[in-house]
Design an enzyme around this catalytic site. Structure first.
Site, PDB file in Angstrom:
ATOM      1  N   ARG A   1       7.423   5.844  -2.621  1.00 40.97           N
ATOM      2  CA  ARG A   1       6.651   7.130  -2.702  1.00 40.97           C
ATOM      3  C   ARG A   1       6.571   8.269  -1.516  1.00 40.97           C
ATOM      4  O   ARG A   1       5.763   8.382  -0.310  1.00 40.97           O
ATOM      5  CB  ARG A   1       4.827   6.993  -3.335  1.00 40.97           C
ATOM      6  CG  ARG A   1       4.614   6.821  -2.377  1.00 40.97           C
ATOM      7  CD  ARG A   1       2.832   6.278  -2.849  1.00 40.97           C
ATOM      8  NE  ARG A   1       1.716   6.605  -1.784  1.00 40.97           N
ATOM      9  CZ  ARG A   1       0.815   5.474  -1.961  1.00 40.97           C
ATOM     10  NH1 ARG A   1       0.860   4.255  -2.843  1.00 40.97           N
ATOM     11  NH2 ARG A   1      -0.678   5.772  -1.149  1.00 40.97           N
TER      12      ARG A   1
ATOM     13  N   GLU B   1      -1.793   3.515  -8.366  1.00 42.97           N
ATOM     14  CA  GLU B   1      -0.877   2.729  -8.077  1.00 42.97           C
ATOM     15  C   GLU B   1      -0.792   2.049  -9.261  1.00 42.97           C
ATOM     16  O   GLU B   1      -1.841   1.762  -9.928  1.00 42.97           O
ATOM     17  CB  GLU B   1      -0.543   2.755  -6.803  1.00 42.97           C
ATOM     18  CG  GLU B   1      -0.090   2.959  -5.660  1.00 42.97           C
ATOM     19  CD  GLU B   1       1.295   2.563  -5.496  1.00 42.97           C
ATOM     20  OE1 GLU B   1       1.848   2.173  -6.763  1.00 42.97           O
ATOM     21  OE2 GLU B   1       2.123   3.394  -4.341  1.00 42.97           O
TER      22      GLU B   1
HETATM   23  C1  LIG Z   1       7.917   3.729  -8.863  1.00 38.52           C
HETATM   24  C2  LIG Z   1       8.339   3.196  -8.138  1.00 38.52           C
HETATM   25  C3  LIG Z   1       7.005   2.726  -7.056  1.00 38.52           C
HETATM   26  C4  LIG Z   1       7.295   2.792  -6.027  1.00 38.52           C
HETATM   27  N1  LIG Z   1       6.870   3.416  -4.743  1.00 38.52           N
HETATM   28  C5  LIG Z   1       6.439   2.392  -3.661  1.00 38.52           C
HETATM   29  C6  LIG Z   1       6.083   2.609  -2.389  1.00 38.52           C
HETATM   30  O1  LIG Z   1       5.480   3.768  -2.634  1.00 38.52           O
HETATM   31  N2  LIG Z   1       6.040   1.877  -1.524  1.00 38.52           N
HETATM   32  C7  LIG Z   1       6.580   1.191  -1.072  1.00 38.52           C
HETATM   33  O2  LIG Z   1       6.928   0.332   0.027  1.00 38.52           O
HETATM   34  N3  LIG Z   1       7.555   0.564  -2.304  1.00 38.52           N
HETATM   35  C8  LIG Z   1       7.282   1.394  -3.595  1.00 38.52           C
HETATM   36  N4  LIG Z   1       8.350   0.492  -4.179  1.00 38.52           N
HETATM   37  C9  LIG Z   1       8.575  -1.104  -4.505  1.00 38.52           C
HETATM   38  C10 LIG Z   1       9.654  -0.667  -3.559  1.00 38.52           C
HETATM   39  O3  LIG Z   1      10.512   0.309  -4.348  1.00 38.52           O
HETATM   40  C11 LIG Z   1      10.282  -1.932  -4.208  1.00 38.52           C
HETATM   41  O4  LIG Z   1       9.209  -3.249  -3.610  1.00 38.52           O
HETATM   42  C12 LIG Z   1      11.582  -2.171  -2.953  1.00 38.52           C
HETATM   43  O5  LIG Z   1      12.204  -3.237  -3.357  1.00 38.52           O
HETATM   44  C13 LIG Z   1      11.778  -2.282  -1.719  1.00 38.52           C
HETATM   45  O6  LIG Z   1      12.708  -2.556  -1.341  1.00 38.52           O
HETATM   46  P1  LIG Z   1      12.802  -2.754   0.745  1.00 38.52           P
HETATM   47  O7  LIG Z   1      12.112  -4.103   0.159  1.00 38.52           O
HETATM   48  O8  LIG Z   1      13.953  -3.252   0.371  1.00 38.52           O
HETATM   49  O9  LIG Z   1      12.299  -2.099   1.117  1.00 38.52           O
HETATM   50  C14 LIG Z   1       8.081   0.639  -5.519  1.00 38.52           C
HETATM   51  C15 LIG Z   1       8.633   1.194  -6.495  1.00 38.52           C
HETATM   52  C16 LIG Z   1       8.686   2.037  -8.183  1.00 38.52           C
HETATM   53  C17 LIG Z   1       9.241   1.595  -8.866  1.00 38.52           C
END
Ligand SMILES: Cc1cc2nc3c(=O)[nH]c(=O)nc-3n(C[C@H](O)[C@H](O)[C@H](O)COP(=O)(O)O)c2cc1C
Ligand SMILES: [Zn+2]
Lengths: 79, 492
Positions: free
Chosen positions: B183, B290
């Site tokens: 976000r 959230e």
């Molecule tokens: C709509 C939406 C909003 C998200 N917002 C966040 C966020 O603000 N912070 C975060 O760490 N993950 C957020 N996520 C989850 C991550 O995108 C997700 O866990 C992803 O696997 C992270 O990838 P990484 O582990 O490669 O960093 C969000 C997912 C969605 C679908």
């Protein structure tokens, strides 16, 4: 434009970041609080932007910034 | 359900493979009644939020909604709900509307991996995303028709942005490039904050850049290929590419180009914001409504300075409603949270037959497993807690036998009712836990709960009850059909 008072922390220091204009007429302004980083649009429902009507648990007192968790604490971060 | 004869199925699959961008997908959704245009004038608040929430009540059928008449944003468009229903997900997978969640789960799991990925490259001059470019006097508000997503959010959020970045210490490694949805809160005309945790790839990159004092550049993609959006929210390995996984799932090439700051981005995205981490600075961020259905509190988060913006002509700003479920967040992230846990578990335990981590991003998960021996399911549960997602999200785990469909909660409840012994649960105290768990006493830490609802096997004492095996199969299905026809009066 006179700076607007922050609906969240009450600070008088704010900046107008953008004006929405339709047919040459300003329909709203987006403000940002210089102190607590809250942003708002002056056309929003009063329950969100009127300090007196906002739910109390969403007011913010930033006089002690150290009490807010730091995301991904940098190694040399000064609170 | 749409008539799913062989022809329709192959046409749908063909159409889905042809989707290369958000625009392509919106066209496909419109053809199937799954996207609508909202052309009545709306106020940014509270109208956009209200309409998005009203749509997301219908988790099976909700259409995407395209707004093109927003007060104060003349000529601008925004879309919500692109992944906002199971029918929209089915169409993206090339399946008919009405496909069950279970069928989609096995379809996605069957396409899992990156072996068949096809990545093609487009020069910057040919890439639609660079049609219009701003490098000076940037004001994000001038480009993005943003609105407050939940009433007490701390500002205007980009909640469905896929952030691409290179590893700051190994910038030449394609696999270590990351694409994730995090976000972003707008913090003035050309700044935004980003919220994440150390367990996520972006968190690791920010920590590394600040520790070593090296720049961290990002490209924030908005209005993306809908298959890439799914993988941006998927926990795959640190050195695996989200683009490659998305291409393998779609069975089609993904077109990449360079951002102005040297990152691989989608050539056909609507908008890309190029930015650089302001080393060591933190600004007030939040609250933000959230996925657990609660606001995460005010924190001091890393901040990025925008260096340029590119966009297609007449771009569509894509956003999401997220808050108390069900919302688009749940349909977007649910199966792509379940499938990697399933794939990762099956590498060591092929006895795992299905994983349902649909609930609150996996805060509750249900795993079906063929018990190899007494107590086996518990070891599988512990292994699940060691997967990238399990580490901080799988708070409550319910283990069921393979004769239970974890996507059918009536069956899961039956297993809980009949196969659990209250003295046989495991509580793992004081483990790492995603900080926005509303039940947390200390955000960032919490308990994991494992309920073993699989059958007891010797040497455990197993009691005297024997299972009833009610009649099943085609004969019973035929009878069921006949009863429904009789009810409707079609047959006497
Ligand atoms: C709509 C939406 C909003 C998200 N917002 C966040 C966020 O603000 N912070 C975060 O760490 N993950 C957020 N996520 C989850 C991550 O995108 C997700 O866990 C992803 O696997 C992270 O990838 P990484 O582990 O490669 O960093 C969000 C997912 C969605 C679908
Ligand atoms: Zn303030």
């Amino acid at each position: 434009m006179t700076p607007a008072q922050c609906p969240r922390c009450g600070s008088d220091g704010s900046t107008a970041d953008f004006r929405g204009v339709d047919d040459g007429e300003t329909v709203w302004t987006i403000w940002r609080c210089n102190d607590c980083c809250f942003s708002w649009r002056d056309s929003e429902p009063a329950s969100a932007i009127d300090r007196k009507l906002r739910a109390g648990e969403f007011a913010l007192d930033i006089s002690d910034p150290g009490r807010f968790p730091v995301v991904l604490q940098p190694s040399n971060f000064q609170k | 359900m749409e008539r799913a004869d062989g022809n329709l199925r192959s046409n749908l699959a063909e159409r889905a493979r042809g989707v290369g961008s958000l625009r392509d997908f919106l066209e496909l959704l419109e053809e199937h009644g799954q996207a609508v245009r909202w052309s009545d004038r709306v106020m940014p608040e509270p109208d956009l939020r209200n309409i998005a929430v009203a749509a997301s009540r219908d988790v099976n059928n909700a259409p995407a909604i395209i707004f093109d008449n927003i007060a104060g944003y003349p000529g601008k468009r925004t879309v919500v709900g692109v992944h906002g229903s199971w029918d929209n997900i089915a169409l993206l997978l090339g399946q008919p509307k009405g496909t069950t969640i279970r069928e989609m789960f096995f379809d996605i799991a069957g396409r899992w991996g990156d072996a068949s990925a096809q990545i093609s490259r487009v020069s910057e001059g040919q890439a639609p995303v660079h049609e219009c470019r701003h490098e000076e006097n940037i004001n994000l508000y001038d480009i993005l028709p943003v609105y407050r997503i939940n009433e007490y959010d701390g500002g205007f959020y980009l909640a469905k942005a896929s952030v691409a970045s290179r590893d700051p210490l190994e910038p030449d490694d394609f696999g270590k490039q990351n694409v994730g949805i995090y976000r972003l809160q707008i913090q003035g005309p050309d700044r935004f904050s980003l919220m994440t945790i150390p367990a996520h790839d972006m968190g690791r990159q920010i920590l590394a850049a600040e520790r070593e004092g090296v720049p961290l550049k990002v490209a924030v993609m908005l209005g993306n290929h809908p298959g890439v959006a799914l993988f941006a929210a998927t926990p795959i390995g640190y050195d695996e590419s989200e683009y490659a996984y998305a291409s393998a799932m779609m069975g089609a090439p993904i077109r990449l180009t360079n951002s102005g700051n040297g990152i691989d981005i989608l050539a056909d995205s609507e908008i890309v914001i190029e930015a650089e981490l302001v080393l060591g600075e933190r600004v007030f961020e939040g609250p933000f409504g959230e996925f657990p259905g609660s606001y995460s509190g005010v924190r001091r988060a890393p901040v990025f300075k925008v260096t340029a913006v590119s966009h297609r002509q007449n771009p569509i700003f894509e956003n999401i409603y997220i808050g108390r479920g069900w919302t688009e967040h749940d349909t977007l992230i649910g199966l792509h949270t379940s499938a990697p846990i399933y794939a990762q578990l099956r590498q060591t335990f092929p006895e795992v037959t299905a994983v349902n981590a649909l609930y609150q991003h996996g805060l509750t998960g249900i795993i079906a497993v063929k018990n190899r021996m007494a107590g086996f399911a518990k070891s599988v549960a512990l292994r699940a807690l060691g997967t990238p997602h399990g580490l901080m999200y799988l708070k409550n785990l319910i283990m069921v036998d393979a004769d239970i469909d974890p996507f059918d909660l009536n069956q899961v409840m039956w297993a809980l009712s009949t196969r659990t012994r209250a003295d046989d649960i495991i509580v793992l105290p004081n483990m790492a836990m995603v900080p926005i768990d509303p039940a947390a006493v200390t955000p960032g830490k919490g308990h994991h709960l494992i309920i073993d609802a699989t059958s007891y096997l010797p040497p455990d004492p197993v009691g005297e009850a024997h299972l009833v095996s009610p009649p099943t199969g085609p004969e019973i299905e035929e009878l069921g059909k006949r009863i429904r026809q009789m009810q409707r009066g079609d047959v006497r």
